[in-house]
Write a protein that holds these residues in place. Structure first.
Motif, mmCIF file in Angstrom:
data_model
loop_
_atom_site.group_PDB
_atom_site.id
_atom_site.type_symbol
_atom_site.label_atom_id
_atom_site.label_comp_id
_atom_site.label_asym_id
_atom_site.label_seq_id
_atom_site.Cartn_x
_atom_site.Cartn_y
_atom_site.Cartn_z
ATOM 1 N N LEU A 47 0.847 -1.193 0.000
ATOM 2 C CA LEU A 47 0.000 0.000 0.000
ATOM 3 C C LEU A 47 0.884 1.245 0.000
ATOM 4 O O LEU A 47 1.791 1.367 0.834
ATOM 5 C CB LEU A 47 -0.916 -0.011 1.235
ATOM 6 N N VAL A 48 0.621 2.148 -0.945
ATOM 7 C CA VAL A 48 1.328 3.424 -1.001
ATOM 8 C C VAL A 48 0.283 4.504 -0.777
ATOM 9 O O VAL A 48 -0.733 4.542 -1.482
ATOM 10 C CB VAL A 48 1.992 3.624 -2.387
ATOM 11 N N VAL A 56 -5.054 3.641 8.321
ATOM 12 C CA VAL A 56 -4.221 3.092 7.234
ATOM 13 C C VAL A 56 -3.742 1.692 7.635
ATOM 14 O O VAL A 56 -3.812 0.750 6.842
ATOM 15 C CB VAL A 56 -3.001 4.006 6.951
ATOM 16 N N ILE A 57 -3.297 1.556 8.874
ATOM 17 C CA ILE A 57 -2.799 0.255 9.341
ATOM 18 C C ILE A 57 -3.961 -0.725 9.511
ATOM 19 O O ILE A 57 -3.859 -1.899 9.153
ATOM 20 C CB ILE A 57 -2.006 0.414 10.669
ATOM 21 N N ARG A 58 -5.094 -0.220 10.036
ATOM 22 C CA ARG A 58 -6.270 -1.087 10.177
ATOM 23 C C ARG A 58 -6.715 -1.606 8.798
ATOM 24 O O ARG A 58 -7.046 -2.782 8.643
ATOM 25 C CB ARG A 58 -7.430 -0.313 10.817
ATOM 26 N N THR A 59 -6.724 -0.711 7.820
ATOM 27 C CA THR A 59 -7.137 -1.102 6.465
ATOM 28 C C THR A 59 -6.177 -2.142 5.896
ATOM 29 O O THR A 59 -6.597 -3.136 5.300
ATOM 30 C CB THR A 59 -7.186 0.145 5.551
ATOM 31 N N ALA A 60 -4.885 -1.924 6.101
ATOM 32 C CA ALA A 60 -3.882 -2.885 5.626
ATOM 33 C C ALA A 60 -4.106 -4.239 6.299
ATOM 34 O O ALA A 60 -4.074 -5.286 5.657
ATOM 35 C CB ALA A 60 -2.474 -2.364 5.919
ATOM 36 N N ALA A 67 2.647 -4.546 3.871
ATOM 37 C CA ALA A 67 3.601 -3.428 3.911
ATOM 38 C C ALA A 67 2.951 -2.132 3.438
ATOM 39 O O ALA A 67 2.131 -2.132 2.525
ATOM 40 C CB ALA A 67 4.807 -3.754 3.029
ATOM 41 N N VAL A 68 3.346 -1.015 4.089
ATOM 42 C CA VAL A 68 2.803 0.301 3.743
ATOM 43 C C VAL A 68 3.939 1.298 3.574
ATOM 44 O O VAL A 68 4.874 1.319 4.380
ATOM 45 C CB VAL A 68 1.856 0.827 4.860
ATOM 46 N N ILE A 89 3.082 -5.491 10.258
ATOM 47 C CA ILE A 89 3.016 -4.810 8.964
ATOM 48 C C ILE A 89 4.251 -3.911 8.833
ATOM 49 O O ILE A 89 4.550 -3.119 9.743
ATOM 50 C CB ILE A 89 1.715 -3.977 8.858
ATOM 51 N N VAL A 90 4.952 -4.040 7.727
ATOM 52 C CA VAL A 90 6.149 -3.218 7.500
ATOM 53 C C VAL A 90 5.710 -1.773 7.220
ATOM 54 O O VAL A 90 4.786 -1.547 6.432
ATOM 55 C CB VAL A 90 6.961 -3.749 6.295
ATOM 56 N N VAL A 91 6.347 -0.813 7.890
ATOM 57 C CA VAL A 91 6.032 0.600 7.647
ATOM 58 C C VAL A 91 7.304 1.340 7.242
ATOM 59 O O VAL A 91 8.328 1.249 7.906
ATOM 60 C CB VAL A 91 5.416 1.262 8.899
ATOM 61 N N MET A 92 7.207 2.046 6.096
ATOM 62 C CA MET A 92 8.331 2.866 5.630
ATOM 63 C C MET A 92 7.777 4.220 5.206
ATOM 64 O O MET A 92 6.588 4.353 4.964
ATOM 65 C CB MET A 92 8.997 2.236 4.397
#
Lengths: 117, 144
Positions: A47-48, A56-60, A67-68, A89-92
């Motif tokens: 997800l970008v 955003v994290i809940r949706t992922a 990964a977002v 979930i990977v976050v960058m």
């Protein structure tokens, strides 16, 4: 393409789950509309987004997106990072805009996970 | 999923109006339970998305409500009941792109008028009952 290659390409900083960068990415969901992201099926999605909140994290999480990437230096809060760690979930985040990120990922051979909907 | 593994199970969640930070907690818990029960990932995704959209709808539009999940060996039934303003025109509300959400909600990534259609798409059975001033009741069934 794996997350490590994407991280290098987009000059991302990793905030959560940097031990999972070997994960392969097959398609991209680029959106600020979370309901739109929720329609995205398929595996190994990235997800970008320019949106920066807990949802955003809940949706992922609900869409099985592992990964977002947050664009345009929109560094997510500690609360967002904590939830991402809990949900694995990977976050960058990257300095590039949503348009540029999509262009770079497209050029690298990745495609949308939403075109079939 | 093997049917002999599943015993009937009921999960209940209270949804608080305006609780954006808590949005998704119910769906997350349902997802965790179904994973533990060994359900197929596609079934889990559909239940999680349907529950999450229902949860966000209640947080955004209602005065609060309850989501009850009935898990049996045949299906998963999601029952959502809220008190609130209700939906005067259900046919209009079911149209993709129609929403009465505020700009604040839209800035949070919701209110694009995709929630109810998403819920319907995730379900094998979908039923909505509402009217002006009488709250909203949604029932969704996802077959196993």
């Amino acid at each position: 393409m794996d997350l490590r290659e994407i991280k290098e390409l987009l000059k991302c900083k990793v905030l959560a789950n940097d031990d999972k960068l070997d994960m392969q990415v097959d398609c991209i969901c680029a959106s600020e509309l979370m309901s739109s992201v929720l329609t995205c099926s398929g595996n190994n999605k990235l997800l970008v987004t320019g949106l920066n909140n807990l949802q955003v994290i809940r949706t992922a999480e609900m869409s099985d997106i592992p990964a977002v990437i947050f664009v345009q230096n929109r560094k997510p809060s500690a609360e967002i990072v904590e939830l991402a760690k809990e949900k694995e979930i990977v976050v960058m985040y990257t300095k590039y805009s949503l348009f540029t990120v999509c262009g770079m990922l497209y050029q690298a051979g990745l495609r949308s996970g939403q075109d079939d909907n | 999923m093997t049917t002999e593994k599943i015993r009937p199970l009921v999960l209940e969640y209270t949804i608080v109006s305006g609780d954006f930070a808590g949005g998704g907690k119910a769906a997350s818990d349902v997802k965790r339970c179904l994973s533990q029960l060994g359900c197929q990932s596609e079934v889990i995704r559909r239940v999680a998305v349907a529950t999450y959209e229902a949860e966000m709808n209640m947080i955004i539009h209602s005065f609060g409500g309850k989501i009850t999940i009935y898990i049996s060996s045949d299906n998963i039934r999601i029952l959502c009941e809220d008190t609130g303003p209700g939906i005067p025109d259900i046919e209009l509300a079911m149209q993709e792109g129609y929403s009465t959400a505020s700009d604040k909600i839209r800035e949070m990534g919701f209110g694009a008028g995709m929630g109810l259609p998403n819920m319907k798409n995730c379900s094998d059975f979908f039923c909505i009952d509402s009217g002006e001033g009488q709250g909203t009741k949604v029932e969704m069934v996802i077959n196993l």
